[in-house]
Scaffold this active site. Structure first.
Site, short mmCIF file in Angstrom:
data_model
loop_
_atom_site.label_atom_id
_atom_site.label_comp_id
_atom_site.label_asym_id
_atom_site.label_seq_id
_atom_site.Cartn_x
_atom_site.Cartn_y
_atom_site.Cartn_z
N ARG A 1 0.84 -1.20 0.00
CA ARG A 1 0.00 0.00 0.00
C ARG A 1 0.87 1.25 0.00
O ARG A 1 0.61 2.21 -0.71
CB ARG A 1 -0.93 -0.02 1.21
CG ARG A 1 -2.19 -0.86 1.03
CD ARG A 1 -1.94 -2.29 0.55
NE ARG A 1 -3.15 -3.06 0.44
CZ ARG A 1 -3.60 -3.86 1.40
NH1 ARG A 1 -2.93 -4.01 2.53
NH2 ARG A 1 -4.73 -4.53 1.22
N ASP B 1 -6.41 -14.75 1.77
CA ASP B 1 -7.52 -14.06 2.42
C ASP B 1 -8.32 -13.23 1.44
O ASP B 1 -7.86 -12.91 0.34
CB ASP B 1 -6.97 -13.13 3.53
CG ASP B 1 -6.09 -12.03 2.95
OD1 ASP B 1 -5.21 -12.35 2.13
OD2 ASP B 1 -6.28 -10.86 3.31
N GLU B 2 -9.52 -12.88 1.83
CA GLU B 2 -10.36 -11.90 1.15
C GLU B 2 -10.35 -12.08 -0.38
O GLU B 2 -10.00 -11.18 -1.12
CB GLU B 2 -9.92 -10.48 1.53
CG GLU B 2 -10.09 -10.20 3.02
CD GLU B 2 -9.61 -8.82 3.42
OE1 GLU B 2 -10.20 -8.23 4.33
OE2 GLU B 2 -8.63 -8.33 2.82
N TRP C 1 -6.37 -14.40 11.87
CA TRP C 1 -6.52 -12.95 12.02
C TRP C 1 -7.95 -12.52 12.33
O TRP C 1 -8.16 -11.47 12.93
CB TRP C 1 -6.02 -12.23 10.77
CG TRP C 1 -6.89 -12.34 9.56
CD1 TRP C 1 -6.96 -13.38 8.68
CD2 TRP C 1 -7.81 -11.35 9.06
NE1 TRP C 1 -7.87 -13.12 7.68
CE2 TRP C 1 -8.41 -11.87 7.88
CE3 TRP C 1 -8.20 -10.09 9.49
CZ2 TRP C 1 -9.36 -11.18 7.14
CZ3 TRP C 1 -9.16 -9.38 8.75
CH2 TRP C 1 -9.72 -9.93 7.59
N TYR D 1 -3.46 -5.85 15.54
CA TYR D 1 -3.49 -4.99 14.36
C TYR D 1 -3.07 -3.58 14.74
O TYR D 1 -3.86 -2.78 15.25
CB TYR D 1 -4.87 -5.02 13.70
CG TYR D 1 -4.96 -6.10 12.64
CD1 TYR D 1 -4.54 -7.41 12.94
CD2 TYR D 1 -5.42 -5.85 11.36
CE1 TYR D 1 -4.59 -8.41 11.98
CE2 TYR D 1 -5.47 -6.86 10.39
CZ TYR D 1 -5.05 -8.13 10.72
OH TYR D 1 -5.10 -9.12 9.77
N PHE D 2 -1.81 -3.27 14.45
CA PHE D 2 -1.24 -2.02 14.90
C PHE D 2 -1.52 -0.86 13.94
O PHE D 2 -0.98 0.24 14.11
CB PHE D 2 0.27 -2.18 15.12
CG PHE D 2 0.62 -3.21 16.17
CD1 PHE D 2 -0.34 -3.71 17.04
CD2 PHE D 2 1.91 -3.69 16.28
CE1 PHE D 2 -0.02 -4.66 18.00
CE2 PHE D 2 2.24 -4.64 17.23
CZ PHE D 2 1.27 -5.12 18.10
N TRP E 1 -0.47 -2.84 8.71
CA TRP E 1 -1.00 -2.61 7.36
C TRP E 1 -0.93 -1.11 7.08
O TRP E 1 -1.24 -0.29 7.95
CB TRP E 1 -2.43 -3.12 7.24
CG TRP E 1 -2.54 -4.59 7.50
CD1 TRP E 1 -2.95 -5.20 8.65
CD2 TRP E 1 -2.22 -5.64 6.59
NE1 TRP E 1 -2.90 -6.57 8.50
CE2 TRP E 1 -2.46 -6.87 7.25
CE3 TRP E 1 -1.74 -5.66 5.28
CZ2 TRP E 1 -2.23 -8.11 6.64
CZ3 TRP E 1 -1.52 -6.89 4.66
CH2 TRP E 1 -1.78 -8.09 5.35
N THR E 2 -0.57 -0.73 5.85
CA THR E 2 -0.15 0.66 5.63
C THR E 2 -1.06 1.45 4.69
O THR E 2 -0.61 2.42 4.07
CB THR E 2 1.30 0.70 5.10
OG1 THR E 2 1.36 0.05 3.83
CG2 THR E 2 2.25 0.05 6.08
N GLU E 3 -2.33 1.08 4.59
CA GLU E 3 -3.23 1.90 3.77
C GLU E 3 -3.15 3.37 4.16
O GLU E 3 -3.15 4.26 3.30
CB GLU E 3 -4.67 1.41 3.92
CG GLU E 3 -4.96 0.08 3.24
CD GLU E 3 -4.82 -1.09 4.19
OE1 GLU E 3 -5.47 -2.12 3.95
OE2 GLU E 3 -4.05 -0.98 5.17
#
EC number: 3.2.1.52
Length: 765
Positions: free
Chosen positions: A169, A333-334, A400, A425-426, A475-477
């Site tokens: 991301r 996933d997803e 998760w 989830y950081f 996660w870096t969105e």
């Protein structure tokens, strides 16, 4: 000439002052060791100390010596027989745990005993915390260092102690990846999970497929603000990048020198839009698409054709040699099944392989890739969706979506790694403070991370052996810079390190917070932009002896809280908090933590809006989700409204797929004109406002039970308010019924899953 002379004098005086022994640092070790005792006396480290190492531990001794050279300006002589003081690295096969160690510091020697190089390296990281924090930025050149005499015996609880970083991301430099790995190594973490591919960018060079670098690695623009903003806006700037294979090798080697294994993640069959943008023949429609420019889950996933399997096998043939560890993470996933349901080839394959449905097809896809990866001597890890349709034979599950996936996998004899959103989830918010940087949502404070137990209670003793450990995910969105990564990861990664290393009976959050306050000085010296919430105030409104009161607390107990309810009064000169503060009316309270006269944390503000339901009796069915329990049922009528921009604070309550019933009972018949509340509506996070809301009550005047059902307006807004107009009815109770939105429709994120309902304060006037 004169300026040169004076410069030399200054340097000389500096060297004289630096040569004075630095006083010993009282160690506050993180992660907390199993056994730790301090003794009288100190060991003075100087350039006359001799370094000794058994052959198997020479590499660690050399790493230690290099560290001293960088930080102190000198290294130790090897096996100097003239020296009266020694540092010894000794291989001890009697130590049971491969990562365990003993560290003995006395006035004449430092002895490190370990069975393996890993154990010796972790002993060095512990010894490092005996050094002054300023040594971390090389400010003690040529100093003598006094180290407190001590004895430590230690070993980790779990074999897998990991941190994750998403570079798809947002892309981060090689230098920052190395800094991140350095920090993990100091915490005795042993795994770096590197998320390299996703819909928004492909980040690893694959020489056989150059379009992955030319097309898949770049998106045309990026979403500005939050996914749930209406309308969505974009920056119009091309963005991207990738790591060459040489850079990957360099990073993997750098990590190996710090005894960290790098696990690459190559997503399949979902999160593949970037790859399909480069090679459209990999998708079911075979149409040209673009690399994703916003976040979420996308319908274009790999089509399970022979062409796709050949592509993925060729990709993995280049990836696997770069990573000597045994694991390849394949995502899993997803993966929406929309394209597969409409794909003639997919439907024929389901029939041909006698699969039950598209979930079975995903299992077929994963099992086939696992077989190929196993044939190369590697094993796969996948997110817990790989359980759907049947688990691949040798897969390790990364759970998760809660712990259920871990429980199911462990009961089936599969290894599991715990990384539930609730504790790991950081990218979630870590403070209620309104000044926190933009995050995806949720609320995960440091204390909750620290409270995590990676062993699910549903497992038997025999099944617990399948739990390898746990991992924090970044996660870096919404994380665009290295400084932002550091802010979100630390100190929560430090809490996770202690969760995965230390004996749970040794862990105490109050003690951890105290040790962390000292560890912050080491992070300061290394220029780490960590989040410091240790001096923030936790405040709530509670009922005590029939009186509503402000109850304030802070983690660090030896500090002072000052507060004021006068908006014109500065906090520094206000009252010292000693006991809960009675509330008589709508009030704004401001408070802060002080150390004598210095303010340590950010200001805390709590706004109380009085209304008729505050202090009433409330019942709630069902209970909210444990992950989003807020302040409990009383939080719905405590006079505090939730955040306008976050659904995960202490005031919003979240319910997953459940209808909600609330009963509020008053002490006496009460006149009511309006009942108001509001719902969060963030479809990107699977959160939907209900379609309708109902109330019922008994009118005290004629004892009739009355009902009212109102439709809620579905609109593009993150906040959906609603007010019942009751025009002065009198009643002793009201019942509120909130039906869940239902199943998320096709084409939306989370399609096919039940929606979340998030509810705020119920205001009765």
């Amino acid at each position: 000439m004169r300026s040169t002379f004076f410069f030399k004098i200054i340097i000389f005086l500096c060297l004289i002052s630096c040569s004075k022994p630095q006083p010993p640092v009282r160690p506050h070790i993180i992660p907390i060791p199993n056994e730790f005792s301090m003794n009288e006396g100190v060991f003075v480290l100087d350039n006359k100390v001799s370094l000794h190492a058994d052959e198997d531990l020479v590499a660690v001794a050399e790493f230690f010596n290099k560290y001293l050279k960088e930080k102190l300006g000198y290294s130790l002589k090897l096996r100097d027989k003239s020296s009266t003081k020694t540092i010894n690295f000794i291989r001890d096969t009697q130590i049971e745990n491969d990562e365990g160690y003993e560290l003995i510091i006395d006035s004449s020697s430092i002895t490190i005993k370990a069975k393996t190089k890993k154990g010796a390296f972790y002993a060095f990281q512990t010894l490092r915390q005996f050094f002054p924090p300023s040594m971390e930025n090389s400010m003690l050149l040529n100093s003598e260092i006094s180290l407190q005499n001590a004895v430590i015996k230690d070993a980790p609880r779990f074999v897998y102690r990991g941190m994750h970083l998403d570079v798809s991301r947002h892309f981060f430099s090689v230098a920052f990846i190395k800094k991140y790995i350095d920090l993990l190594s100091q915490l005795k973490m042993n795994t770096f999970h590197w998320h390299l591919t996703d819909d928004q960018g492909w980040r690893i060079e694959i020489k056989k497929y150059p379009k992955l670098q030319e097309v898949a690695a770049f998106r045309e623009e990026t979403l500005i603000g939050h996914y749930n903003d209406f309308p969505q806006q974009f920056d119009g700037k091309k963005y991207g990048g990738f790591y060459t294979q040489e850079e990957v090798k360099d990073i993997v080697q750098y990590a190996a020198e710090r005894y960290i294994t790098v696990i690459p993640e190559i997503e399949m069959p979902g999160h593949a839009q970037a790859a399909i943008a480069a090679y459209p023949e990999l998708g079911c429609t075979r149409k040209n698409i673009n690399v994703a420019t916003k976040w979420g889950v996308f319908e274009d996933i790999y089509c399970p054709t022979e062409e796709t399997f050949t592509f993925l096998e060729n990709v993995l043939d280049e990836v696997m040699p770069l990573f000597p560890g045994k694991y390849i993470h394949i995502g899993g996933d997803e993966a929406p099944k929309t394209r597969w349901k409409a794909c003639e080839h997919c439907q024929e394959l389901i029939q041909k392989e006698n699969l039950e449905d598209e979930h079975g097809l995903q299992s077929y896809f994963i099992a086939r890739m696992e077989k190929y990866i196993n044939s190369k001597g590697k094993e796969i890890i996948g997110w817990d969706e790989i359980l759907e349709g049947g688990l691949a034979p040798n897969a390790t599950v990364m759970s998760w979506r809660g712990v259920n996936g871990a429980v199911e996998a462990a009961k089936s004899g599969h290894n599991v790694i715990l990384t539930p959103t609730s504790h790991c989830y950081f990218d979630y918010y870590q403070s209620d403070n309104a000044n926190e940087p933009l995050a995806i949502g949720g609320y995960l404070p440091l204390e909750k991370v620290y409270s995590f137990n990676p062993i699910p209670k549903e497992l038997t003793k025999a099944q617990e052996k399948y739990v390898l450990g746990a991992q924090g995910n970044v996660w870096t969105e919404y994380i665009t810079s290295p400084e932002h990564v550091e802010y979100m990861a630390f100190p929560r990664a430090i809490a996770m390190a202690e969760v995965t290393w230390s004996n749970p009976f040794k862990r105490d959050y109050q003690d951890f917070a105290y040790r962390l306050s000292h560890f912050h000085k080491r992070l300061d010296a290394q220029n780490v932009n960590y989040a410091n919430h240790l001096y923030e105030i936790e405040g709530e409104i509670v009922k005590k002896d029939q009186q509503m009161v402000f109850d304030l607390q802070t983690i660090i107990r030896d500090k002072t809280i000052r507060y004021t309810t006068d908006e014109t009064s500065p906090i520094i000169s206000s009252s010292i908090y000693t006991q809960p503060i009675p509330i008589e009316k709508s009030t704004i309270l401001k408070a802060a933590v002080f150390d004598e006269k210095e303010k340590l944390g950010r200001d805390f503000t709590l706004t109380f809006n009085s209304h008729k339901a505050v202090g009433a009796t409330i019942s709630l069915q069902p209970k909210p989700s444990k992950a989003y329990a807020g302040s409990g049922k009383e939080g719905l009528i405590n006079g505090i409204s939730g955040s306008d921009t976050r659904y995960g604070d202490k005031e919003w309550l979240g319910f997953l797929g459940k209808d909600v019933t609330i009963i509020i009972e008053f002490d006496n018949p009460t006149e009511i004109n309006t009942i108001s509340t509001r719902f969060y509506n963030a479809n990107g996070q699977w959160i939907y406002a209900p379609k309708e809301i109902g109330i019922s009550y008994v009118n005290a005047e004629d004892d009739r039970t009355l009902h009212q059902i109102n439709q809620l307006q579905q609109k593009d807004s993150t906040l959906i308010p609603h007010t019942f107009q009751l025009n002065g009815i009198t009643t002793k109770y009201i019942e509120i019924f909130i039906p869940n939105y239902g199943t998320i429709p096709e084409g939306r994120q989370g399609a096919g899953n039940k929606a979340w309902t998030f509810l705020d304060e119920i205001i009765v006037r």
